[in-house]
Design an enzyme around this catalytic site. Sequence first.
Site, PDB file in Angstrom:
ATOM      1  N   CYS A   8       0.869  -1.185   0.000  1.00 11.83           N
ATOM      2  CA  CYS A   8       0.000   0.000   0.000  1.00 11.83           C
ATOM      3  C   CYS A   8       0.902   1.231   0.000  1.00 11.83           C
ATOM      4  CB  CYS A   8      -0.998  -0.031   1.158  1.00 11.83           C
ATOM      5  SG  CYS A   8      -0.270  -0.042   2.812  1.00 11.83           S
ATOM      6  N   ARG A  14      -3.463  -0.675   5.392  1.00 11.13           N
ATOM      7  CA  ARG A  14      -4.064  -1.730   4.568  1.00 11.13           C
ATOM      8  C   ARG A  14      -3.165  -2.952   4.393  1.00 11.13           C
ATOM      9  NH1 ARG A  14      -5.156   2.212  -0.319  1.00 11.13           N
ATOM     10  NH2 ARG A  14      -3.270   3.075   0.629  1.00 11.13           N
ATOM     11  N   ASP A 122      -8.217   3.880   1.263  1.00  7.61           N
ATOM     12  CA  ASP A 122      -7.260   4.212   2.324  1.00  7.61           C
ATOM     13  C   ASP A 122      -8.048   4.675   3.558  1.00  7.61           C
ATOM     14  OD1 ASP A 122      -5.321   5.220   3.951  1.00  7.61           O
ATOM     15  OD2 ASP A 122      -4.348   6.422   2.405  1.00  7.61           O
TER      16      ASP A 122
HETATM   17  P1  4NP Z   1      -1.818   2.771   4.145  1.00  5.64           P
HETATM   18  O1  4NP Z   1      -2.445   4.108   4.727  1.00  5.64           O
HETATM   19  O2  4NP Z   1      -1.268   3.120   2.775  1.00  5.64           O
HETATM   20  O3  4NP Z   1      -2.991   1.858   4.053  1.00  5.64           O
HETATM   21  O4  4NP Z   1      -0.769   2.332   5.124  1.00  5.64           O
HETATM   22  C1  4NP Z   1      -1.726   5.304   4.827  1.00  5.64           C
HETATM   23  C2  4NP Z   1      -1.051   5.579   5.992  1.00  5.64           C
HETATM   24  C3  4NP Z   1      -0.350   6.773   6.121  1.00  5.64           C
HETATM   25  C4  4NP Z   1      -0.322   7.658   5.075  1.00  5.64           C
HETATM   26  C5  4NP Z   1      -0.988   7.370   3.910  1.00  5.64           C
HETATM   27  C6  4NP Z   1      -1.692   6.189   3.790  1.00  5.64           C
HETATM   28  N1  4NP Z   1       0.374   8.891   5.193  1.00  5.64           N
HETATM   29  O5  4NP Z   1       0.334   9.683   4.250  1.00  5.64           O
HETATM   30  O6  4NP Z   1       1.000   9.132   6.228  1.00  5.64           O
END
Ligand code: 4NP
Length: 150
Positions: A8, A14, A122
């Site tokens: 991800c 995710r 997300d």
């Molecule tokens: P992930 O979610 O891609 O599902 O781990 C996110 C977690 C943090 C961030 C973006 C997406 N961020 O920009 O910090």
Amino acid sequence: MTKILVVCLGNICRSPLAHGILQSKLSSDKFVIDSAGTGAYHIGNSPDYRSIAVAKKNGIDISMQQARQFTASDFDEFDIIYAMDSSNYKNILSLAQSESDKEKVKLILNENPVLTNKNVPDPYHGDTSDFEYVFKILDDTCSLIADKLG
Ligand code: 4NP
């Protein structure tokens, strides 16, 4: 041994869930599962507390995972690379160095006929219900993956 990487953006919401769910459904004798993020924001961090909580509620412990960034060398290491959304998919493909690298990359929800071509949303800026929804669609999809591969 079949090696599967789930990817991800942050590797804290995710992909740690998909990582833990796939590990729970596939034999460790035959499969190695890992996860990574295309971004560098959270390298070394534990999964988001809300992902840890929804996994725990469903009997899966992901608390020991640590975020890492996807690198081009992952194409050499892994047989299948599942992206959570189309942005991750494009970012992974931009690091591919051959057609065989590109062929390893799939959108994870394309393994689920009900969710073909959809993104795993997300949940980072969402609430508990968003994490529960992500868990549910990943659990359903990982069951289909385990039926196919396992
Ligand atoms: P992930 O979610 O891609 O599902 O781990 C996110 C977690 C943090 C961030 C973006 C997406 N961020 O920009 O910090």
